[in-house]
Design a protein around this motif. Structure first.
Motif, PDB file in Angstrom:
ATOM      1  N   HIS A  38      37.418  21.054  37.419  1.00  0.00           N
ATOM      2  CA  HIS A  38      36.647  22.228  37.853  1.00  0.00           C
ATOM      3  C   HIS A  38      37.371  23.533  37.524  1.00  0.00           C
ATOM      4  N   THR A  39      38.695  23.533  37.656  1.00  0.00           N
ATOM      5  CA  THR A  39      39.468  24.729  37.334  1.00  0.00           C
ATOM      6  C   THR A  39      39.467  24.976  35.831  1.00  0.00           C
ATOM      7  N   GLU A  40      39.620  23.908  35.056  1.00  0.00           N
ATOM      8  CA  GLU A  40      39.584  24.044  33.597  1.00  0.00           C
ATOM      9  C   GLU A  40      38.241  24.631  33.162  1.00  0.00           C
ATOM     10  N   TRP A  43      38.150  28.443  34.026  1.00  0.00           N
ATOM     11  CA  TRP A  43      38.951  29.275  33.116  1.00  0.00           C
ATOM     12  C   TRP A  43      38.340  29.327  31.727  1.00  0.00           C
ATOM     13  N   SER A  44      37.734  28.240  31.300  1.00  0.00           N
ATOM     14  CA  SER A  44      37.073  28.236  30.002  1.00  0.00           C
ATOM     15  C   SER A  44      35.942  29.266  29.975  1.00  0.00           C
ATOM     16  N   SER A  67      38.510  40.820  39.466  1.00  0.00           N
ATOM     17  CA  SER A  67      37.904  40.731  40.805  1.00  0.00           C
ATOM     18  C   SER A  67      36.387  40.870  40.726  1.00  0.00           C
ATOM     19  N   TYR A  68      35.887  41.746  39.859  1.00  0.00           N
ATOM     20  CA  TYR A  68      34.438  41.871  39.674  1.00  0.00           C
ATOM     21  C   TYR A  68      33.849  40.576  39.121  1.00  0.00           C
ATOM     22  N   HIS A  69      34.534  39.994  38.153  1.00  0.00           N
ATOM     23  CA  HIS A  69      34.013  38.780  37.530  1.00  0.00           C
ATOM     24  C   HIS A  69      33.963  37.618  38.520  1.00  0.00           C
ATOM     25  N   ILE A  70      34.996  37.462  39.325  1.00  0.00           N
ATOM     26  CA  ILE A  70      35.014  36.373  40.301  1.00  0.00           C
ATOM     27  C   ILE A  70      33.911  36.570  41.345  1.00  0.00           C
TER      28      ILE A  70
END
Length: 103
Positions: A38-40, A43-44, A67-70
């Motif tokens: 899930h983390t990979e 990040w992808s 921070s905006y993207h998350i």
């Protein structure tokens, strides 16, 4: 900092670098490539959607854009694995449903 158990991540020099910078290291279990799936995936998509092969002018801009993207990723971006719902919506719907169904 999460990684697999590659020699570059288990090397003493690398682990010392993490410790000097206050980072905590975690690793996938041996022979389990799905520990970090899930983390990979995040990040992808992060690199493809936010960076698009570019870079940030500086650390301040990087922190702001990240921070905006998350926030967008959790609240608005629809995920196919969640039935094309945003994670925040999916989680709130799941909590509501689980409260209605006694164990």
């Amino acid at each position: 900092m999460h990684s697999d158990q590659g020699s570059q991540y288990t090397a003493t020099r690398f682990r010392d670098l993490l410790a000097r910078n206050g980072a905590v290291q975690s690793m996938s279990r041996r022979c389990n490539c799905y520990d970090n799936a899930h983390t990979e995936s995040f990040w992808s998509r992060f690199k493809a959607e936010l960076l698009d092969g570019g870079s940030f002018p500086g650390l301040t801009e990087a922190r702001l854009e990240i921070s905006y993207h998350i926030a967008y990723y959790k609240a608005e971006r629809r995920h196919s694995a969640l039935g094309y719902r945003a994670p925040n919506y999916f989680e709130s719907q799941l909590k509501t449903t689980s409260q209605l169904c006694p164990a």
